[in-house]
Design an enzyme around this catalytic site. Sequence first.
Site, mmCIF file in Angstrom:
data_model
loop_
_atom_site.group_PDB
_atom_site.id
_atom_site.type_symbol
_atom_site.label_atom_id
_atom_site.label_comp_id
_atom_site.label_asym_id
_atom_site.label_seq_id
_atom_site.Cartn_x
_atom_site.Cartn_y
_atom_site.Cartn_z
ATOM 1 N N HIS A 157 9.626 20.708 38.506
ATOM 2 C CA HIS A 157 9.768 21.719 39.560
ATOM 3 C C HIS A 157 11.199 22.245 39.670
ATOM 4 C CE1 HIS A 157 5.715 21.467 41.386
ATOM 5 N NE2 HIS A 157 5.727 20.292 40.777
ATOM 6 N N ASP A 365 17.838 27.344 41.131
ATOM 7 C CA ASP A 365 16.577 26.946 41.760
ATOM 8 C C ASP A 365 15.479 27.008 40.711
ATOM 9 O OD1 ASP A 365 14.868 26.276 43.853
ATOM 10 O OD2 ASP A 365 15.690 27.802 45.188
HETATM 11 P P1 ADQ Z 1 12.119 23.353 47.211
HETATM 12 O O1 ADQ Z 1 13.507 23.154 46.785
HETATM 13 O O2 ADQ Z 1 11.750 22.622 48.422
HETATM 14 O O3 ADQ Z 1 11.082 23.022 46.060
HETATM 15 P P2 ADQ Z 1 11.142 26.227 47.613
HETATM 16 O O4 ADQ Z 1 10.437 26.666 46.398
HETATM 17 O O5 ADQ Z 1 12.047 27.251 48.178
HETATM 18 O O6 ADQ Z 1 12.053 24.954 47.474
HETATM 19 O O7 ADQ Z 1 10.031 25.871 48.690
HETATM 20 C C1 ADQ Z 1 10.404 25.532 49.985
HETATM 21 C C2 ADQ Z 1 9.162 25.530 50.857
HETATM 22 O O8 ADQ Z 1 9.529 24.936 52.082
HETATM 23 C C3 ADQ Z 1 8.629 26.913 51.134
HETATM 24 O O9 ADQ Z 1 7.231 26.906 51.107
HETATM 25 C C4 ADQ Z 1 9.148 27.200 52.542
HETATM 26 O O10 ADQ Z 1 8.309 28.010 53.339
HETATM 27 C C5 ADQ Z 1 9.220 25.822 53.127
HETATM 28 N N1 ADQ Z 1 10.282 25.817 54.138
HETATM 29 C C6 ADQ Z 1 11.588 26.044 53.962
HETATM 30 N N2 ADQ Z 1 12.227 26.033 55.161
HETATM 31 C C7 ADQ Z 1 11.285 25.810 56.089
HETATM 32 C C8 ADQ Z 1 11.297 25.698 57.515
HETATM 33 N N3 ADQ Z 1 12.421 25.824 58.222
HETATM 34 N N4 ADQ Z 1 10.138 25.460 58.138
HETATM 35 C C9 ADQ Z 1 8.992 25.317 57.441
HETATM 36 N N5 ADQ Z 1 8.909 25.432 56.103
HETATM 37 C C10 ADQ Z 1 10.044 25.658 55.430
HETATM 38 C C11 ADQ Z 1 11.102 22.663 44.665
HETATM 39 C C12 ADQ Z 1 12.060 23.416 43.749
HETATM 40 C C13 ADQ Z 1 11.803 24.916 43.819
HETATM 41 C C14 ADQ Z 1 10.350 25.196 43.459
HETATM 42 C C15 ADQ Z 1 9.413 24.319 44.284
HETATM 43 C C16 ADQ Z 1 7.971 24.435 43.804
HETATM 44 O O11 ADQ Z 1 13.407 23.132 44.140
HETATM 45 O O12 ADQ Z 1 12.654 25.618 42.929
HETATM 46 O O13 ADQ Z 1 10.052 26.564 43.738
HETATM 47 O O14 ADQ Z 1 9.775 22.942 44.192
HETATM 48 O O15 ADQ Z 1 7.874 24.112 42.451
#
Ligand code: ADQ
Length: 495
Positions: A157, A365
């Site tokens: 991921h 990311d």
């Molecule tokens: P993450 O680093 O966690 O995941 P991301 O893909 O941005 O990052 O997903 C974050 C999730 O958390 C989103 O669904 C978002 O809505 C949720 N989120 C963030 N802030 C929030 C808040 N304040 N309240 C509720 N929900 C919140 C890792 C990798 C990424 C990759 C994903 C999936 O780092 O690059 O996209 O896995 O593979």
Amino acid sequence: MSRLIVVSNRVSAPADPAAGSAGGLAMALSAALRKYDGLWFGWSGETTDHWTGEMKIEDRAGVTVGLVDLEAQDVDEYYNGYANKTLWPLFHHRVDLTQYERSYGEGYERVNRRFAEVLAPAIQPDDVIWIHDYHMIPMARDLRRLGITNRIGFFLHTPWPTRQLLVTLPHHRRLVESMFDFDLIGFHTREWMDLFTDYVVTEARGEVDGRGGLDCFGRHVQTGVFPIGIDVDGFLEARRSTLGTRTYDRMAASALFRSMIVGVDRLDYSKGLEERLLGYEQFLQDNPDQRGEVFLLQVTPISRDDVDSYQDIRARLDALAGRINGAFADMDWAPIRYLNRTYRRDQLAGIYRASRVGLVTPLRDGMNLVAKEYVAAQNPDDPGVLILSRFAGAAEQMGEALLVNPYSREELSEAIQKALTMPLAERIRKWTALMDVVRKTDVAIWRDNYVKALVGAPVSDDGVTLERAREQAQSTSKPRSKVRWAGLKLSSERT
Ligand code: ADQ
């Protein structure tokens, strides 16, 4: 019918899918597990004084989950240590924050071995095993050592680092070699896959077969690009829900006569939050007429607070947001609303929709799902503008966003200005193209393409499913005892 076994550090199968708080990944995997009589296996999040090796089986809204507790030492060395202090920063190009201690590496190997020992007795010959993320890189090797010959896939991921950075990790070769016990390694982008190939070819003297396959360490592994997405229909439904609509109304009212810019990120140094606030400060300096006309809503839940580098960045962000507000705020306006809390998916959808600009500017990311959520939440007749870091995996597909270098304050400032003044026709054109990408990379498509590739089927062939795995597995596996999850012997004793 083959069963699917999903393995990840934490099991995020939602206890109540109706609550609307689970992410698309959890929903998509849960749906597959219900369909294929599967098991989601991982750490319970609990610690025990002594390793028991027991798998606790639970039903979570129709999904069977298998949970193991870890010892406190395991959590320190494997989770807080090797996973979060070593691999995470290294894979996000933060070699300055990468800490390596021998005990971390030993804990990581030990926990992967333990997970394999607990899971192995539950595996049937025709099961397909899908292991997720950097916590579990050597687990296929440990399962193979226990005689498991099933199809085992891995999906990363995070980004894969450049070869020059990866070789700073002690025992990097051992880590990569263990990945050749998977049948398929999936990445979000071609860039991450190419970096992996570069290591294998240049550092380990492996060979490419021209069809995504790599030969090295006397073994063969298939690699592929599987860009993850969101659960589009689920997200749109959340946006249209009562709470989604109400949140939109509240945010629109709170932004009356002002443009809202939104950032939503876990508190992590990879998300470029300090650089973002500095870019926004630059915008306020460059555009005095915009003061009082815009505000930044930055929603940032605390994460990994047991790790020093996360405590440090939290303190720096608190200070920075305070400084900018102190310097620019007026009696009826604060330039930044900085919140350390989580919201439900329906609330987030309403927040995104009420904002004029989505600021998604990670320094690095794997993909970034917030970029896709932001696009999905927009009003097609009056959409907001996505500003996206060129270093997010999502940038490989979302070239119609305003792509920026997140390290440059000037570039961020100019992109904010451009987004706020973009004519409606251009906003609609960009949004239409981006929404097309969001739909084409829906999380269910990602999941199905990966599983098809894992069982050896052409990804474009919609007729092929997990059933194919049974034929594959039966031709290669040793027969094992027939057990169902319900009758599983709940201990790590192997037959
Ligand atoms: P993450 O680093 O966690 O995941 P991301 O893909 O941005 O990052 O997903 C974050 C999730 O958390 C989103 O669904 C978002 O809505 C949720 N989120 C963030 N802030 C929030 C808040 N304040 N309240 C509720 N929900 C919140 C890792 C990798 C990424 C990759 C994903 C999936 O780092 O690059 O996209 O896995 O593979």
